[in-house]
Design a protein around this motif. Structure first.
Motif, PDB file in Angstrom:
ATOM      1  N   ASP A  56       0.858  -1.179   0.000  1.00 56.47           N
ATOM      2  CA  ASP A  56       0.000   0.000   0.000  1.00 56.47           C
ATOM      3  C   ASP A  56       0.900   1.236   0.000  1.00 56.47           C
ATOM      4  OD1 ASP A  56      -2.356  -1.633   0.503  1.00 56.47           O
ATOM      5  OD2 ASP A  56      -1.492  -1.918   2.493  1.00 56.47           O
ATOM      6  N   ILE A  57       0.451   2.258  -0.668  1.00 60.52           N
ATOM      7  CA  ILE A  57       1.188   3.525  -0.600  1.00 60.52           C
ATOM      8  C   ILE A  57       0.270   4.496   0.132  1.00 60.52           C
ATOM      9  CG2 ILE A  57       2.287   5.353  -1.941  1.00 60.52           C
ATOM     10  CD1 ILE A  57       2.425   2.981  -4.162  1.00 60.52           C
ATOM     11  N   LEU A  58       0.596   4.743   1.367  1.00 59.12           N
ATOM     12  CA  LEU A  58      -0.302   5.476   2.265  1.00 59.12           C
ATOM     13  C   LEU A  58      -0.228   6.995   2.025  1.00 59.12           C
ATOM     14  CD1 LEU A  58       0.254   3.426   5.547  1.00 59.12           C
ATOM     15  CD2 LEU A  58      -1.493   3.154   3.800  1.00 59.12           C
ATOM     16  N   PRO A  59      -1.222   7.722   2.516  1.00 60.07           N
ATOM     17  CA  PRO A  59      -1.262   9.181   2.258  1.00 60.07           C
ATOM     18  C   PRO A  59       0.021   9.905   2.662  1.00 60.07           C
ATOM     19  CG  PRO A  59      -3.309   8.474   3.238  1.00 60.07           C
ATOM     20  CD  PRO A  59      -2.406   7.271   3.259  1.00 60.07           C
ATOM     21  N   ASN A  60       0.669   9.472   3.759  1.00 60.93           N
ATOM     22  CA  ASN A  60       1.857  10.216   4.197  1.00 60.93           C
ATOM     23  C   ASN A  60       3.055  10.037   3.263  1.00 60.93           C
ATOM     24  OD1 ASN A  60       2.252   7.603   4.872  1.00 60.93           O
ATOM     25  ND2 ASN A  60       2.733   7.921   7.013  1.00 60.93           N
ATOM     26  N   GLU A  61       2.971   9.075   2.330  1.00 65.37           N
ATOM     27  CA  GLU A  61       4.066   8.897   1.379  1.00 65.37           C
ATOM     28  C   GLU A  61       3.739   9.514   0.022  1.00 65.37           C
ATOM     29  OE1 GLU A  61       7.113   5.341   0.090  1.00 65.37           O
ATOM     30  OE2 GLU A  61       4.999   4.947   0.219  1.00 65.37           O
ATOM     31  N   GLN A  62       2.476   9.903  -0.131  1.00 67.59           N
ATOM     32  CA  GLN A  62       2.004  10.328  -1.452  1.00 67.59           C
ATOM     33  C   GLN A  62       2.704  11.575  -1.979  1.00 67.59           C
ATOM     34  OE1 GLN A  62       0.093   8.815  -3.585  1.00 67.59           O
ATOM     35  NE2 GLN A  62      -0.711   7.159  -2.332  1.00 67.59           N
ATOM     36  N   LYS A  63       3.211  12.422  -1.054  1.00 70.40           N
ATOM     37  CA  LYS A  63       3.830  13.665  -1.552  1.00 70.40           C
ATOM     38  C   LYS A  63       4.999  13.359  -2.497  1.00 70.40           C
ATOM     39  CE  LYS A  63       6.800  14.408   2.460  1.00 70.40           C
ATOM     40  NZ  LYS A  63       7.104  15.219   3.619  1.00 70.40           N
ATOM     41  N   PHE A  64       5.745  12.283  -2.234  1.00 69.32           N
ATOM     42  CA  PHE A  64       6.864  11.913  -3.115  1.00 69.32           C
ATOM     43  C   PHE A  64       6.337  11.428  -4.469  1.00 69.32           C
ATOM     44  CE2 PHE A  64       8.677  11.374   1.133  1.00 69.32           C
ATOM     45  CZ  PHE A  64       9.845  12.095   1.000  1.00 69.32           C
ATOM     46  N   HIS A  78      -2.985  19.675   3.505  1.00 76.17           N
ATOM     47  CA  HIS A  78      -4.275  19.310   2.907  1.00 76.17           C
ATOM     48  C   HIS A  78      -5.269  20.447   3.071  1.00 76.17           C
ATOM     49  CE1 HIS A  78      -2.535  15.441   2.724  1.00 76.17           C
ATOM     50  NE2 HIS A  78      -2.269  15.503   4.008  1.00 76.17           N
ATOM     51  N   THR A  79      -5.197  21.091   4.239  1.00 70.82           N
ATOM     52  CA  THR A  79      -6.178  22.129   4.516  1.00 70.82           C
ATOM     53  C   THR A  79      -5.551  23.488   4.282  1.00 70.82           C
ATOM     54  OG1 THR A  79      -7.108  20.680   6.176  1.00 70.82           O
ATOM     55  CG2 THR A  79      -7.745  22.995   6.294  1.00 70.82           C
ATOM     56  N   GLU A  80      -6.155  24.256   3.379  1.00 75.09           N
ATOM     57  CA  GLU A  80      -5.648  25.612   3.168  1.00 75.09           C
ATOM     58  C   GLU A  80      -6.314  26.561   4.162  1.00 75.09           C
ATOM     59  OE1 GLU A  80      -4.644  26.094  -1.469  1.00 75.09           O
ATOM     60  OE2 GLU A  80      -6.692  25.447  -1.082  1.00 75.09           O
ATOM     61  N   ALA A  86      -9.123  24.272  -0.284  1.00 69.33           N
ATOM     62  CA  ALA A  86      -9.269  23.093   0.585  1.00 69.33           C
ATOM     63  C   ALA A  86      -9.644  23.619   1.975  1.00 69.33           C
ATOM     64  CB  ALA A  86      -7.960  22.326   0.631  1.00 69.33           C
ATOM     65  N   THR A  87     -10.898  23.414   2.348  1.00 66.33           N
ATOM     66  CA  THR A  87     -11.451  24.080   3.533  1.00 66.33           C
ATOM     67  C   THR A  87     -11.971  23.059   4.547  1.00 66.33           C
ATOM     68  OG1 THR A  87     -12.169  25.810   2.025  1.00 66.33           O
ATOM     69  CG2 THR A  87     -13.128  25.862   4.232  1.00 66.33           C
ATOM     70  N   GLU A  88     -11.799  23.370   5.801  1.00 69.78           N
ATOM     71  CA  GLU A  88     -12.299  22.495   6.878  1.00 69.78           C
ATOM     72  C   GLU A  88     -12.925  23.341   7.966  1.00 69.78           C
ATOM     73  OE1 GLU A  88     -13.053  19.699   7.946  1.00 69.78           O
ATOM     74  OE2 GLU A  88     -12.130  18.268   6.562  1.00 69.78           O
ATOM     75  N   PHE A  89     -13.800  22.764   8.751  1.00 72.31           N
ATOM     76  CA  PHE A  89     -14.265  23.407   9.984  1.00 72.31           C
ATOM     77  C   PHE A  89     -14.625  22.320  10.984  1.00 72.31           C
ATOM     78  CE2 PHE A  89     -19.151  23.890   9.838  1.00 72.31           C
ATOM     79  CZ  PHE A  89     -19.315  22.864   8.922  1.00 72.31           C
ATOM     80  N   ALA A  90     -14.779  22.694  12.248  1.00 69.82           N
ATOM     81  CA  ALA A  90     -15.018  21.692  13.295  1.00 69.82           C
ATOM     82  C   ALA A  90     -16.131  22.193  14.221  1.00 69.82           C
ATOM     83  CB  ALA A  90     -13.729  21.430  14.075  1.00 69.82           C
ATOM     84  N   ASN A 118      -4.484  24.054  13.729  1.00 71.82           N
ATOM     85  CA  ASN A 118      -3.034  23.813  13.798  1.00 71.82           C
ATOM     86  C   ASN A 118      -2.703  22.391  13.406  1.00 71.82           C
ATOM     87  OD1 ASN A 118      -1.515  26.080  14.444  1.00 71.82           O
ATOM     88  ND2 ASN A 118      -2.380  26.104  16.521  1.00 71.82           N
ATOM     89  N   LYS A 119      -3.504  21.466  13.909  1.00 72.20           N
ATOM     90  CA  LYS A 119      -3.286  20.047  13.622  1.00 72.20           C
ATOM     91  C   LYS A 119      -3.414  19.760  12.124  1.00 72.20           C
ATOM     92  CE  LYS A 119      -5.135  16.106  15.886  1.00 72.20           C
ATOM     93  NZ  LYS A 119      -6.078  15.749  16.934  1.00 72.20           N
ATOM     94  N   LEU A 120      -4.337  20.461  11.498  1.00 71.35           N
ATOM     95  CA  LEU A 120      -4.556  20.266  10.055  1.00 71.35           C
ATOM     96  C   LEU A 120      -3.539  21.028   9.210  1.00 71.35           C
ATOM     97  CD1 LEU A 120      -8.457  20.610   9.997  1.00 71.35           C
ATOM     98  CD2 LEU A 120      -7.167  18.536   9.500  1.00 71.35           C
ATOM     99  N   GLU A 121      -2.686  21.802   9.904  1.00 75.30           N
ATOM    100  CA  GLU A 121      -1.659  22.621   9.241  1.00 75.30           C
ATOM    101  C   GLU A 121      -2.283  23.593   8.236  1.00 75.30           C
ATOM    102  OE1 GLU A 121       1.906  20.561   7.989  1.00 75.30           O
ATOM    103  OE2 GLU A 121       1.406  18.927   9.352  1.00 75.30           O
ATOM    104  N   ALA A 122      -3.426  24.159   8.598  1.00 72.07           N
ATOM    105  CA  ALA A 122      -4.102  25.125   7.720  1.00 72.07           C
ATOM    106  C   ALA A 122      -3.217  26.359   7.542  1.00 72.07           C
ATOM    107  CB  ALA A 122      -5.433  25.523   8.343  1.00 72.07           C
ATOM    108  N   ASN A 123      -3.284  26.954   6.340  1.00 67.55           N
ATOM    109  CA  ASN A 123      -2.512  28.173   6.106  1.00 67.55           C
ATOM    110  C   ASN A 123      -3.168  29.367   6.804  1.00 67.55           C
ATOM    111  OD1 ASN A 123      -2.479  26.453   3.382  1.00 67.55           O
ATOM    112  ND2 ASN A 123      -0.492  27.393   3.687  1.00 67.55           N
TER     113      ASN A 123
END
Ligand code: HAM
Length: 457
Positions: free
Chosen positions: A33-41, A363-365, A392-396, A410-415
């Motif tokens: 499997d190629i997991l999401p955390n490796e996908q950037k490469f 992932h989250t802008e 790429a938008t999120e809310f909680a 912060n956890k989502l590393e939003a800009n």
């Protein structure tokens, strides 16, 4: 490879290693499997390949994952490891009645692309045709690091061009791609197998050379001696590698036309400042090559160098060459071709090993924070507006306090976080918080999309 080891390879260095519970099923042997955390490469490499394809004039083609097995047999060669040992035959329902109807998963792209060229009349399009594809290929190999039963290739082919420039163009495309990917210590090893006439002459010489050595060769090479003598040079058995050193070389047996072509290819590479070295024993693991044959290696460590002496295939990140007789072999009109495939899995492994910096793709802008009933309603509308504007938008909404919502951002590393309180909801304004600097500013909600476009696009 143990399950533990296999899993640990694909965990990004940046991510914490967490214990997991194995379920009832595990991936089949040799696939992963190629997991999401490796996908950037992977994404970085694929995008770079697409960009190189664009600037070098290669157009995308997609060919089926499976073909008639006979196509691979006829093109790659029944005596090659890829066909004799590694081909995945598919047992369908009605297709398995006769051998010529057997299907097989593609073990490479070139044969399928050549078939597509003939079948779709691409020979009647303006020539040459430069094609490019990316996808998975399947080989039933003994699984080990860098050798998978499903691996991914970036493939470039030039069809309908017999010039030395085409060979050099293929190699230059790879060279540029590897440079863009930031891969260092690239070694291009090149050889010429010559045209059919040169190969005929060379085969005879090789037979005479190996005849007195037959008792010293491995059992597979004895078979190769009878059926396809060139394959002996590809053998990875120590006993056979030893005798390769004094074997006649292809380069010494080229006829004038083949010599001229090879010299012209090297000339182009010199002009393009592509570094290469001659390796007169490269014959490649596929039978369709004529003239130029090359492999691309990356030497990183001493043990790699030691391996290079013998089984250099182990380390190849790419390989290719010219195949001027392939089209005829599979029933088409005589059409020249030259191409290359780079192993994407190995490229990614090298990028990681050489610590190539790939920009982390957040992932989250934008994170939208709304506290209070009225603010929350406004926040929901804003989320939809921002998603539709392409951010790429999120809310909680379930997080009860501003503090906990900011923590999520912060956890989502939003800009940016867009903050809406009761006052902002009333005024149709919002606060933009730059998550890196912490700087906040009040803006009108009507201007928000254009402000964010300026900053993020
Ligand atoms: P190939 O040398 O068989 O050439 O494969 C190309 C590349 O695929 C290799 O250099 C390697 O990086 C990667 N590769 C091969 N097998 C595996 C594996 N089991 N696991 C991971 N990576 C692997 C071809 O396939 C030709 N079709 C190239 C070509 C295109 N010639 C002309 N046009």
């Amino acid at each position: 490879m143990s399950q533990q080891k296999q899993k640990s390879q694909i965990i990004d260095d940046e991510d914490p290693v967490t214990p997991w519970i194995k379920g009832s099923f595990q991936a089949a042997r040799g696939v992963r499997d190629i997991l999401p955390n490796e996908q950037k490469f992977w994404q970085f490499a694929r995008q770079a390949a697409e960009e190189i394809a664009r600037i070098f004039g290669f157009r995308r083609i997609d060919v089926p994952t499976f073909e008639n097995a006979a196509l691979f047999d006829r093109s790659i060669g029944s005596q090659t490891d890829i066909i004799a040992k590694e081909l995945y035959l598919i047992s369908g329902k009605d297709e398995i009645e006769t051998t010529d109807k057997l299907l097989a998963l593609r073990p490479e792209f070139t044969a399928g692309i050549a078939r597509a060229y003939i079948e779709n009349g691409l020979q009647f399009w303006p020539q040459p045709i430069k094609l490019f594809t990316i996808g998975s290929v399947f080989r039933h190999e003994k699984p080990q690091k860098g050798r998978y039963r499903e691996h991914f290739q970036i493939d470039f082919e030039i069809l309908g061009d017999d010039s030395a420039k085409a060979d050099a163009w293929i190699i230059l495309s790879c060279w540029e791609l590897l440079t863009v990917l930031g891969i260092k210590n690239i070694e291009i090893q090149i050889n010429s197998l010559g045209n059919a006439e040169s190969q005929e002459k060379y085969r005879k010489k090789l037979k005479s050379y190996y005849k007195p050595l037959l008792t010293k060769l491995c059992s597979t090479c004895l078979e190769r001696y009878e059926k396809n003598i060139l394959r002996i040079l590809d053998c990875k058995e120590v006993s056979c590698i030893k005798h390769k050193e004094n074997a006649p070389t292809t380069i010494d047996n080229l006829n004038d036309a083949s010599k001229k072509h090879f010299m012209a290819v090297l000339n182009f590479l010199d002009s393009f400042n592509v570094a290469y070295s001659l390796n007169p024993y490269i014959v490649r693991g596929l039978d369709y090559y004529t003239h130029t044959a090359f492999e691309i290696l990356v030497s990183n460590a001493k043990e790699d160098k030691d391996q290079l002496k013998g089984a250099h295939h182990q380390l190849a990140i790419g390989g290719g060459g010219r195949y001027d007789d392939l089209m005829k072999q599979i029933g088409g009109n005589a059409t020249c071709g030259v191409g290359v495939a780079l192993g994407l899995d190995r490229l990614v492994e090298i990028m990681k090993k050489q610590k190539v910096q790939v920009k982390h793709q957040s992932h989250t802008e934008i994170f939208v924070s709304g506290i209070g009933a009225r603010a929350l309603t406004r926040a929901k509308n804003l989320v939809l507006d921002l998603l539709r504007a392409g951010f790429a938008t999120e809310f909680a909404p379930d997080k009860p306090s501003f503090r906990s919502q900011l923590k999520t951002a912060n956890k989502l590393e939003a800009n940016y976080t867009i903050i809406i309180g009761e006052r902002e909801a009333h005024d149709n304004t919002c606060i933009i918080r730059d998550m890196k600097s912490g700087i906040q500013e009040d803006v009108s909600c009507d201007e928000l999309v254009s402000i964010l476009n300026e900053r993020l696009r």
